[in-house]
Every structure is written in C-alpha cells, then in structure tokens.
Design a protein around this motif. Sequence first.
Motif, PDB file in Angstrom:
ATOM      1  N   ASP A  56       0.973  -1.146  -0.056  1.00  0.00           N
ATOM      2  CA  ASP A  56      -0.141  -0.387   0.060  1.00  0.00           C
ATOM      3  C   ASP A  56       0.706   1.012  -0.039  1.00  0.00           C
ATOM      4  O   ASP A  56       0.567   2.080  -0.504  1.00  0.00           O
ATOM      5  CB  ASP A  56      -1.190  -0.123   1.383  1.00  0.00           C
ATOM      6  N   THR A  57       1.445   1.256   0.640  1.00  0.00           N
ATOM      7  CA  THR A  57       3.268   2.011   0.512  1.00  0.00           C
ATOM      8  C   THR A  57       3.365   2.461  -0.115  1.00  0.00           C
ATOM      9  O   THR A  57       3.156   3.418  -1.127  1.00  0.00           O
ATOM     10  CB  THR A  57       4.568   1.677   1.963  1.00  0.00           C
ATOM     11  N   LEU A  58       4.012   1.595  -1.166  1.00  0.00           N
ATOM     12  CA  LEU A  58       4.437   2.207  -2.621  1.00  0.00           C
ATOM     13  C   LEU A  58       3.319   2.280  -3.317  1.00  0.00           C
ATOM     14  O   LEU A  58       3.767   3.120  -4.412  1.00  0.00           O
ATOM     15  CB  LEU A  58       5.304   0.578  -3.193  1.00  0.00           C
ATOM     16  N   SER A  59       2.402   1.392  -3.125  1.00  0.00           N
ATOM     17  CA  SER A  59       1.246   2.163  -4.292  1.00  0.00           C
ATOM     18  C   SER A  59       1.165   3.721  -4.699  1.00  0.00           C
ATOM     19  O   SER A  59       1.181   3.893  -5.508  1.00  0.00           O
ATOM     20  CB  SER A  59      -0.237   1.140  -3.935  1.00  0.00           C
ATOM     21  N   ILE A  60       0.923   4.214  -2.998  1.00  0.00           N
ATOM     22  CA  ILE A  60       0.454   5.574  -3.389  1.00  0.00           C
ATOM     23  C   ILE A  60       1.506   6.310  -3.248  1.00  0.00           C
ATOM     24  O   ILE A  60       1.660   7.394  -3.885  1.00  0.00           O
ATOM     25  CB  ILE A  60       0.143   5.361  -1.550  1.00  0.00           C
ATOM     26  N   MET A  61       2.716   6.392  -3.024  1.00  0.00           N
ATOM     27  CA  MET A  61       3.760   7.108  -3.425  1.00  0.00           C
ATOM     28  C   MET A  61       4.148   6.798  -4.505  1.00  0.00           C
ATOM     29  O   MET A  61       4.311   7.639  -5.703  1.00  0.00           O
ATOM     30  CB  MET A  61       5.238   6.046  -2.641  1.00  0.00           C
ATOM     31  N   LYS A  62       4.103   5.736  -6.005  1.00  0.00           N
ATOM     32  CA  LYS A  62       3.616   6.182  -7.284  1.00  0.00           C
ATOM     33  C   LYS A  62       2.498   6.554  -7.483  1.00  0.00           C
ATOM     34  O   LYS A  62       2.988   7.531  -9.336  1.00  0.00           O
ATOM     35  CB  LYS A  62       3.658   4.257  -7.918  1.00  0.00           C
ATOM     36  N   GLU A  63       1.385   6.443  -7.577  1.00  0.00           N
ATOM     37  CA  GLU A  63       0.443   7.241  -7.537  1.00  0.00           C
ATOM     38  C   GLU A  63       0.827   8.675  -7.631  1.00  0.00           C
ATOM     39  O   GLU A  63       0.356   9.533  -8.289  1.00  0.00           O
ATOM     40  CB  GLU A  63      -0.888   6.561  -6.748  1.00  0.00           C
ATOM     41  N   LYS A  64       0.543   9.287  -6.471  1.00  0.00           N
ATOM     42  CA  LYS A  64       1.278  10.218  -5.725  1.00  0.00           C
ATOM     43  C   LYS A  64       2.954  11.244  -6.764  1.00  0.00           C
ATOM     44  O   LYS A  64       2.969  12.461  -5.995  1.00  0.00           O
ATOM     45  CB  LYS A  64       1.701  10.900  -4.662  1.00  0.00           C
ATOM     46  N   LYS A  65       3.505   9.801  -7.195  1.00  0.00           N
ATOM     47  CA  LYS A  65       4.050  10.504  -8.037  1.00  0.00           C
ATOM     48  C   LYS A  65       5.362  10.979  -7.159  1.00  0.00           C
ATOM     49  O   LYS A  65       6.151  11.956  -7.057  1.00  0.00           O
ATOM     50  CB  LYS A  65       4.458  11.102  -9.467  1.00  0.00           C
ATOM     51  N   ALA A  66       6.131  10.060  -6.280  1.00  0.00           N
ATOM     52  CA  ALA A  66       7.225  10.450  -5.169  1.00  0.00           C
ATOM     53  C   ALA A  66       7.969  10.897  -5.773  1.00  0.00           C
ATOM     54  O   ALA A  66       8.716  11.067  -4.404  1.00  0.00           O
ATOM     55  CB  ALA A  66       6.710   9.474  -3.865  1.00  0.00           C
ATOM     56  N   ASP A  67       8.317  10.217  -6.268  1.00  0.00           N
ATOM     57  CA  ASP A  67      10.100   9.969  -7.023  1.00  0.00           C
ATOM     58  C   ASP A  67      10.243  11.372  -7.971  1.00  0.00           C
ATOM     59  O   ASP A  67      11.080  12.009  -8.114  1.00  0.00           O
ATOM     60  CB  ASP A  67       9.478   8.951  -8.504  1.00  0.00           C
ATOM     61  N   GLN A  68       8.321  12.525  -7.827  1.00  0.00           N
ATOM     62  CA  GLN A  68       9.611  13.731  -8.097  1.00  0.00           C
ATOM     63  C   GLN A  68       9.451  14.617  -6.400  1.00  0.00           C
ATOM     64  O   GLN A  68      10.065  16.095  -6.543  1.00  0.00           O
ATOM     65  CB  GLN A  68       8.449  14.317  -8.323  1.00  0.00           C
ATOM     66  N   ILE A  69       8.913  13.917  -5.624  1.00  0.00           N
ATOM     67  CA  ILE A  69       9.576  14.570  -3.922  1.00  0.00           C
ATOM     68  C   ILE A  69      10.924  13.987  -3.900  1.00  0.00           C
ATOM     69  O   ILE A  69      11.498  15.229  -3.163  1.00  0.00           O
ATOM     70  CB  ILE A  69       7.999  14.564  -3.511  1.00  0.00           C
ATOM     71  N   ASN A 106      14.722   2.643  -7.055  1.00  0.00           N
ATOM     72  CA  ASN A 106      14.759   3.036  -8.537  1.00  0.00           C
ATOM     73  C   ASN A 106      13.826   4.374  -8.337  1.00  0.00           C
ATOM     74  O   ASN A 106      13.737   5.179  -9.680  1.00  0.00           O
ATOM     75  CB  ASN A 106      13.648   2.098  -8.871  1.00  0.00           C
ATOM     76  N   MET A 107      12.900   4.898  -7.459  1.00  0.00           N
ATOM     77  CA  MET A 107      12.162   6.117  -7.422  1.00  0.00           C
ATOM     78  C   MET A 107      13.069   6.911  -6.790  1.00  0.00           C
ATOM     79  O   MET A 107      12.949   8.374  -6.553  1.00  0.00           O
ATOM     80  CB  MET A 107      10.926   5.914  -6.007  1.00  0.00           C
ATOM     81  N   GLY A 108      14.455   6.872  -6.308  1.00  0.00           N
ATOM     82  CA  GLY A 108      15.378   7.777  -5.923  1.00  0.00           C
ATOM     83  C   GLY A 108      15.656   8.184  -4.567  1.00  0.00           C
ATOM     84  O   GLY A 108      16.041   9.211  -4.288  1.00  0.00           O
ATOM     85  N   PHE A 109      14.792   7.084  -3.889  1.00  0.00           N
ATOM     86  CA  PHE A 109      14.661   7.423  -2.128  1.00  0.00           C
ATOM     87  C   PHE A 109      15.612   6.869  -1.906  1.00  0.00           C
ATOM     88  O   PHE A 109      16.478   5.532  -2.235  1.00  0.00           O
ATOM     89  CB  PHE A 109      13.306   6.485  -2.182  1.00  0.00           C
ATOM     90  N   TYR A 110      15.823   7.715   0.068  1.00  0.00           N
ATOM     91  CA  TYR A 110      17.325   6.819   0.132  1.00  0.00           C
ATOM     92  C   TYR A 110      16.575   5.724   1.440  1.00  0.00           C
ATOM     93  O   TYR A 110      15.810   5.365   1.274  1.00  0.00           O
ATOM     94  CB  TYR A 110      17.679   7.983   1.033  1.00  0.00           C
ATOM     95  N   LEU A 111      17.438   4.797   2.007  1.00  0.00           N
ATOM     96  CA  LEU A 111      16.995   4.605   2.735  1.00  0.00           C
ATOM     97  C   LEU A 111      17.579   4.440   4.087  1.00  0.00           C
ATOM     98  O   LEU A 111      18.910   5.120   4.700  1.00  0.00           O
ATOM     99  CB  LEU A 111      16.883   2.717   2.584  1.00  0.00           C
ATOM    100  N   GLY A 112      17.153   4.327   5.087  1.00  0.00           N
ATOM    101  CA  GLY A 112      17.377   5.187   6.434  1.00  0.00           C
ATOM    102  C   GLY A 112      17.686   3.428   7.718  1.00  0.00           C
ATOM    103  O   GLY A 112      17.201   2.536   7.424  1.00  0.00           O
ATOM    104  N   ILE A 113      18.610   3.123   7.655  1.00  0.00           N
ATOM    105  CA  ILE A 113      19.159   2.231   8.990  1.00  0.00           C
ATOM    106  C   ILE A 113      19.809   2.882  10.180  1.00  0.00           C
ATOM    107  O   ILE A 113      20.581   3.554  10.065  1.00  0.00           O
ATOM    108  CB  ILE A 113      21.372   1.821   7.749  1.00  0.00           C
ATOM    109  N   GLY A 114      19.490   1.872  10.482  1.00  0.00           N
ATOM    110  CA  GLY A 114      19.827   2.043  11.798  1.00  0.00           C
ATOM    111  C   GLY A 114      20.235   0.709  12.225  1.00  0.00           C
ATOM    112  O   GLY A 114      21.147   0.095  11.866  1.00  0.00           O
ATOM    113  N   GLY A 115      19.609   0.615  14.052  1.00  0.00           N
ATOM    114  CA  GLY A 115      20.294  -0.218  15.121  1.00  0.00           C
ATOM    115  C   GLY A 115      20.333  -1.592  14.439  1.00  0.00           C
ATOM    116  O   GLY A 115      20.403  -2.096  15.334  1.00  0.00           O
ATOM    117  N   VAL A 116      18.946  -1.724  14.459  1.00  0.00           N
ATOM    118  CA  VAL A 116      18.090  -2.889  13.593  1.00  0.00           C
ATOM    119  C   VAL A 116      19.482  -4.085  13.014  1.00  0.00           C
ATOM    120  O   VAL A 116      19.454  -5.373  12.228  1.00  0.00           O
ATOM    121  CB  VAL A 116      16.816  -3.247  12.526  1.00  0.00           C
ATOM    122  N   ILE A 117      20.075  -3.413  12.159  1.00  0.00           N
ATOM    123  CA  ILE A 117      21.598  -3.928  11.086  1.00  0.00           C
ATOM    124  C   ILE A 117      22.152  -4.673  12.248  1.00  0.00           C
ATOM    125  O   ILE A 117      23.162  -5.436  11.444  1.00  0.00           O
ATOM    126  CB  ILE A 117      22.081  -2.965  10.657  1.00  0.00           C
TER     127      ILE A 117
END
Length: 256
Positions: free
Chosen positions: A135-148, A167-178
């Motif tokens: 659902d997160t990915l679908s909404i982000m694609k629908e809202k063209k979040a790659d432009q944001i 592929n949308m140009g987003f960064y991934l946040g990496i924290g303690g779980v790693i």
Amino acid sequence: MIVDSHAHYEDERFNEDREELLKSLYENGIELVVNVASSMETIKKTVELTEKFDFVYGAVGAHPEECANLSEQDIEIIKENSKKEKIMAIGEIGLDYYWDEPERIIQKKWFERQLDLAREVNLPVIIHSRDAAQDTLSIMKEKKADQIGGVVHCFSYGVEMAREYLNMGFYLGIGGVITFSNGKKLKEVVQYAPLESLVLETDCPYLSPVPNRGKRNSSLNLIYVAEEIAKIKNIDCDTVINVTTRNSKQMYGLKL
C-alpha cells in the motif's frame, strides 16, 4: 562526522538530560541531528529544539498512528511550520498496519494529503512504513513521490522492495536493527544497496543497536551502525561515515 538523519529528542525519555546529551554530541563525532516530529504536539517541540541548538534541524508531519483526528486545520499548521528556516522535510508520514489503527482508509487519506503538501512546499518526505509494504509503494507511485524524494525511514522490507524505492531515487534509513542477530533481511538490503543510497539514523530513543540493545538510544550509538555497514560491505568505517553524511545533507538540502 556523522549525521543522525532521524531522531526524537523531544521524547520524554530525554527530559532529565536532554540539554547535556545534545551538547555532548559534537565532541563525540555527531555533526548534525534531524529531529523528526510525529504528532501535532511534537511539531512544536521539534521547532523549539531547532531554535535552541545550532546543529539540530527538523521535520514536521503526522505519523500514521497519530492521524485519527487530523484535520485540514492541522495540515495548515504543518504547512506553516514547514516554512521555518531549519525545517528540512515533511515527516514522519506513511502507513502502519502493525496495530492496524486508526483504520487503514484514514491512514491512507492523510498519507496522501501530506505527500501533496510536501510537493506543494517543495520538501522531501520521511516515510514510515510498517507491515504496509504494498500500500505504501502504491500510494507513493500514484502520487509520483519520485518527483518529491526523501527517505524510507527504518527500512524493514526485503531486497525486492528496496529495489523499488531505490529506482524511485529514495534513500533507505539504516539504524540499530542492522546490528541485531535477527536482522538478516536488513543486512541483505544493505549489502545490495549502493552506499550512496543509505543514510544513518537512530530513531532514538528507540532501536538502540548492539551492544546497547534494550537501552535508551541516542546519536552516540550511530558508530555501531556505521561499523556494521562497513563490515557487511567490506569497506572501512570512515568511508561509510563520509558517504552517508554527504547523503543526508544532500537529501535534506543542507550545506555540504
């Protein structure tokens, strides 16, 4: 010097030593902190922190768990605060189906509305997504979040979903779980993703890394995250720190 791209120093768990702790960060290798609001109440506290400390920047938005009673008036408040000089993003926003409340339809409505707001005020977004991958990915694609643009905070999905966001140009946040022994999926993502697409974060006071797992987290623990990324990617820790710091600054539009 490390940038903590996602912290919650307004949290009550810092009430006894907040100022002392924040003032100790620079001498311990932490250059900048981005304090991320999650509710209307924490927006005010976040702005106050940015005004009090030179090295603290902020983000404003409503977390999915905090959007049950959200209104257009609240969106206007977020918008007005987003114009402040040291507010660098809209967040954290998104979907959280772990507790499945408020209702999914409400979460989606305000996620979409805040994505629209981010586009309107020309700021990146900080995405919270838990047990809501498609659902997160679908909404982000629908809202063209790659432009944001922005970051998927506390990334918790697998390599296939990581590929979509990269592929949308987003960064991934990496924290303690790693650093967790049960963090295999995230380790695979970190191995797969280019270092140029990763940012370090604490989500403090939550998700303290090993060897301090279970204790209150702070930016002082980010060195353990950097060391684990270095180990996974078979590179030196200084490279991890230098590249992720540049990534965070670029993402938030901060001076390099």
